[in-house]
Design a protein around this motif. Structure first.
Motif, PDB file in Angstrom:
ATOM      1  N   SER A   1     -43.026  69.776 -39.021  1.00 48.53           N
ATOM      2  CA  SER A   1     -43.344  68.815 -40.216  1.00 48.53           C
ATOM      3  C   SER A   1     -42.612  67.297 -40.285  1.00 48.53           C
ATOM      4  O   SER A   1     -41.859  67.386 -39.461  1.00 48.53           O
ATOM      5  N   THR A   2     -42.932  66.419 -40.973  1.00 52.64           N
ATOM      6  CA  THR A   2     -42.123  65.345 -40.894  1.00 52.64           C
ATOM      7  C   THR A   2     -40.663  65.577 -41.540  1.00 52.64           C
ATOM      8  O   THR A   2     -39.692  65.244 -41.253  1.00 52.64           O
ATOM      9  N   THR A   3     -40.904  66.612 -42.606  1.00 50.41           N
ATOM     10  CA  THR A   3     -39.509  67.058 -43.173  1.00 50.41           C
ATOM     11  C   THR A   3     -38.627  67.700 -42.427  1.00 50.41           C
ATOM     12  O   THR A   3     -37.272  67.091 -42.402  1.00 50.41           O
TER      13      THR A   3
ATOM     14  N   PHE B   1     -39.962  58.900 -49.852  1.00 47.86           N
ATOM     15  CA  PHE B   1     -39.997  60.189 -50.461  1.00 47.86           C
ATOM     16  C   PHE B   1     -38.722  61.104 -50.411  1.00 47.86           C
ATOM     17  O   PHE B   1     -37.907  60.895 -49.947  1.00 47.86           O
TER      18      PHE B   1
ATOM     19  N   THR C   1     -40.095  54.106 -45.051  1.00 51.77           N
ATOM     20  CA  THR C   1     -41.189  54.631 -44.589  1.00 51.77           C
ATOM     21  C   THR C   1     -42.322  53.703 -44.442  1.00 51.77           C
ATOM     22  O   THR C   1     -42.602  52.584 -45.354  1.00 51.77           O
TER      23      THR C   1
ATOM     24  N   SER D   1     -45.995  56.593 -50.137  1.00 51.55           N
ATOM     25  CA  SER D   1     -46.855  57.713 -50.876  1.00 51.55           C
ATOM     26  C   SER D   1     -46.601  57.520 -52.416  1.00 51.55           C
ATOM     27  O   SER D   1     -47.613  57.991 -53.092  1.00 51.55           O
TER      28      SER D   1
ATOM     29  N   ASP E   1     -40.215  57.052 -41.434  1.00 50.64           N
ATOM     30  CA  ASP E   1     -40.960  58.186 -41.879  1.00 50.64           C
ATOM     31  C   ASP E   1     -42.339  57.364 -41.572  1.00 50.64           C
ATOM     32  O   ASP E   1     -42.771  56.714 -42.451  1.00 50.64           O
TER      33      ASP E   1
ATOM     34  N   VAL F   1     -45.550  58.981 -41.524  1.00 46.47           N
ATOM     35  CA  VAL F   1     -46.575  60.113 -41.827  1.00 46.47           C
ATOM     36  C   VAL F   1     -47.857  59.461 -42.225  1.00 46.47           C
ATOM     37  O   VAL F   1     -48.882  59.941 -42.024  1.00 46.47           O
ATOM     38  N   HIS F   2     -47.626  58.593 -43.274  1.00 47.58           N
ATOM     39  CA  HIS F   2     -48.837  58.054 -43.755  1.00 47.58           C
ATOM     40  C   HIS F   2     -49.476  56.929 -43.331  1.00 47.58           C
ATOM     41  O   HIS F   2     -50.418  56.061 -43.446  1.00 47.58           O
TER      42      HIS F   2
ATOM     43  N   GLY G   1     -45.277  63.935 -39.271  1.00 45.07           N
ATOM     44  CA  GLY G   1     -46.088  65.187 -39.307  1.00 45.07           C
ATOM     45  C   GLY G   1     -47.336  64.818 -38.646  1.00 45.07           C
ATOM     46  O   GLY G   1     -48.129  63.511 -38.462  1.00 45.07           O
TER      47      GLY G   1
ATOM     48  N   HIS H   1     -50.118  66.664 -39.437  1.00 46.71           N
ATOM     49  CA  HIS H   1     -50.914  67.325 -40.359  1.00 46.71           C
ATOM     50  C   HIS H   1     -51.384  66.612 -41.386  1.00 46.71           C
ATOM     51  O   HIS H   1     -51.659  67.077 -42.283  1.00 46.71           O
ATOM     52  N   LYS H   2     -51.499  65.237 -41.234  1.00 49.04           N
ATOM     53  CA  LYS H   2     -51.925  64.418 -42.428  1.00 49.04           C
ATOM     54  C   LYS H   2     -52.995  63.482 -41.716  1.00 49.04           C
ATOM     55  O   LYS H   2     -54.017  64.147 -41.260  1.00 49.04           O
TER      56      LYS H   2
ATOM     57  N   TYR I   1     -44.379  61.286 -58.051  1.00 45.95           N
ATOM     58  CA  TYR I   1     -43.139  60.701 -58.326  1.00 45.95           C
ATOM     59  C   TYR I   1     -43.013  60.369 -59.696  1.00 45.95           C
ATOM     60  O   TYR I   1     -44.016  60.457 -60.308  1.00 45.95           O
TER      61      TYR I   1
HETATM   62  C1  LIG Z   1     -43.895  59.856 -47.244  1.00 48.48           C
HETATM   63  C2  LIG Z   1     -44.086  61.241 -46.997  1.00 48.48           C
HETATM   64  N1  LIG Z   1     -43.169  61.838 -46.064  1.00 48.48           N
HETATM   65  C3  LIG Z   1     -43.098  62.903 -45.839  1.00 48.48           C
HETATM   66  C4  LIG Z   1     -44.080  63.879 -46.495  1.00 48.48           C
HETATM   67  C5  LIG Z   1     -44.270  65.546 -46.412  1.00 48.48           C
HETATM   68  O1  LIG Z   1     -44.828  65.550 -45.043  1.00 48.48           O
HETATM   69  P1  LIG Z   1     -44.709  66.982 -43.973  1.00 48.48           P
HETATM   70  O2  LIG Z   1     -45.375  67.861 -44.735  1.00 48.48           O
HETATM   71  O3  LIG Z   1     -44.997  66.632 -42.791  1.00 48.48           O
HETATM   72  O4  LIG Z   1     -42.987  67.343 -44.209  1.00 48.48           O
HETATM   73  C6  LIG Z   1     -44.861  63.419 -47.579  1.00 48.48           C
HETATM   74  C7  LIG Z   1     -45.687  64.075 -48.304  1.00 48.48           C
HETATM   75  O5  LIG Z   1     -46.278  65.256 -48.251  1.00 48.48           O
HETATM   76  C8  LIG Z   1     -44.823  62.034 -47.754  1.00 48.48           C
HETATM   77  O6  LIG Z   1     -45.449  61.395 -48.706  1.00 48.48           O
END
Ligand SMILES: Cc1ncc(COP(=O)(O)O)c(C=O)c1O
Length: 427
Positions: free
Chosen positions: A111-113, A138, A191, A195, A228, A230-231, A251, A253-254, A398
């Motif tokens: 995952s990103t996290t 995030f 980021t 998000s 980051d 991911v979006h 990640g 998976h988005k 948020y």
């Molecule tokens: C900016 C941002 N980074 C990371 C995540 C988490 O992503 P991941 O599920 O890949 O850890 C999110 C939301 O789910 C997000 O909005």
């Protein structure tokens, strides 16, 4: 032949060489191509899902690959796992082809996290170093940085990059980043697409500011620009090289619609040299080096990929996600997403009881569109969108709650128009 089967077949044809992937320049993708792409997802019929990217719905080629690997593991995991390293190499190669980079620069995560946690735990820092992030980031970025700062006595600074997301500009964001960088700054953690507000950062312009600040610094003091992504990843076309960052953490998976529970960290060779692994890799070269007490020099990609057995069928099916996306075309997906987003924003123009929180300017926004309803609570709007119109939306997680929708390749123009009408009515 059932309609879904027919469309999935058409998708295969549309995505074959000479099909949709052959679209070039500004030529729009043929509508039949996008219908076929939509039909590749197993989303709930009758629903209009504008958050399918949140935790991705798997397209047909990804579902098929997961099933194939799952069957192999269920039948005989011990023997199937002998292909583990080759399958993982294939994933890294497919990711690298999409990112236009070397497989050695790509570490695979869940995952990103996880990627953010590993990166900020492993980055080399002098005592007293400063970690800079923004107030718009995030939870995962903020917390990974806080944990590291507390562990090593570093300073964590959160800067506001804009006061009004809808009115922000490239200049405002870039000059706020520039002001935030000081002599002790070691990490700039931002980021790509917020998000919280839908603002897409002018990453390349920020990278230029970082490069300027780094011009006289030794490698151990360079500011490392960590994103980051991911979006933006899987929705915007820019490669990490084009972005100009040191690290891209995402990640898969988005917006990429890869297998759930997959992600990656990409870094430049110079930047990777500043990071130590946290979780031991299961790469055989490293394993034998441990067993026979031999030195080894594994490239950062495999070295920084956490070992242990994972949900391997998902990890390995990431190859098909990248290949499918390559056939669709990075730029075609970006164009399609922006067309739908622009259509939605235009449909909300002049709305009486609702304002856009996300910038109208496509240079400062990507796939997510946040709105502020004047008369209603955002959660109520989201609930009524579903109850009345079967539109799946969400509320930003948020302190400032907005109604959040994100048109993507699973949606079409009719769904976007319906969403604009419904938002105007329910706000
Ligand atoms: C900016 C941002 N980074 C990371 C995540 C988490 O992503 P991941 O599920 O890949 O850890 C999110 C939301 O789910 C997000 O909005």
């Amino acid at each position: 032949m059932r309609r879904r089967d027919f469309l999935v077949r058409s998708a295969v044809l549309a995505l074959a060489p000479g099909g949709l992937a052959a679209c070039s320049g500004t030529e729009p993708a043929p509508p039949t191509g996008w219908d076929a792409v939509r039909a590749s997802f197993a989303l709930q019929p009758g629903e209009h899902n504008l958050t399918a990217w949140w935790f991705s719905s798997h397209p047909a080629p990804v579902r098929a690959a997961i099933e194939r690997h799952r069957a192999g593991l269920d039948a005989d995991a011990r023997r199937y796992l002998t292909r583990r390293e080759a399958l993982e190499d294939d994933v890294r190669a497919a990711a690298a082809a999409y990112l236009e980079t070397s497989p050695d620069q790509v570490a695979l995560t869940d995952s990103t996290t996880m990627g953010l946690g590993l990166l900020y735990a492993g980055i080399s820092l002098r005592r007293g170093a400063e970690l800079v992030t923004s107030t718009h980031d995030f939870y995962a970025t903020h917390e990974a940085l806080r944990l590291r700062a507390e562990r090593d006595g570093c300073t964590l600074t959160k800067v506001e990059l804009y006061s009004r997301p809808d009115e922000t500009s490239i200049d405002e964001i870039v000059s706020n980043v520039q002001l935030a960088l000081g002599p002790a700054t070691r990490v700039l953690a931002l980021t790509w697409v917020h998000s919280s507000t839908g603002v897409k950062l002018p990453v390349r312009e920020i990278a230029d500011v970082v490069a300027h600040a780094n011009r006289d610094r030794a490698p151990a003091d360079r500011i490392l620009f960590c994103l980051d992504g991911v979006h933006g990843f899987g929705c915007e076309a820019a490669t990490p090289d084009e972005l100009g960052v040191d690290f891209l953490v995402t990640g898969c998976h988005k917006w990429l619609f890869g297998p759930r529970g997959t992600g990656l960290v990409w870094g430049t060779p110079l930047a990777w040299a500043e990071v130590a692994p946290t979780i031991p890799t299961f790469d055989q070269q490293e394993y034998f080096a441990w067993m026979y007490d031999q030195p080894t020099a594994l490239p950062p990609g495999p070295l920084e990929t956490p070992g242990g057995f994972h949900s391997m069928e998902h990890r390995w099916a990431l190859k098909e996600a990248f290949e499918w996306r390559q056939r669709l075309g990075r730029h075609a997906v970006e164009r399609r997403t922006h067309e739908l987003v622009e259509r939605l924003k235009a449909g909300l123009d002049g709305a009486k009881h609702l304002a856009l929180a996300t910038p109208r300017d496509a240079r400062l926004s990507a796939g997510m569109v946040m709105t502020v309803p004047y008369r209603s609570d955002p959660s109520d709007v989201v609930e009524r969108l579903y109850d009345r119109y079967r539109i799946v939306a969400s509320v930003t997680p948020y302190r400032d709650a907005f109604v959040r929708v994100g048109p993507s390749i699973v949606n079409d123009e009719d769904e976007v128009d319906l969403t604009a009408r419904a938002l105007r009515e329910l706000a």
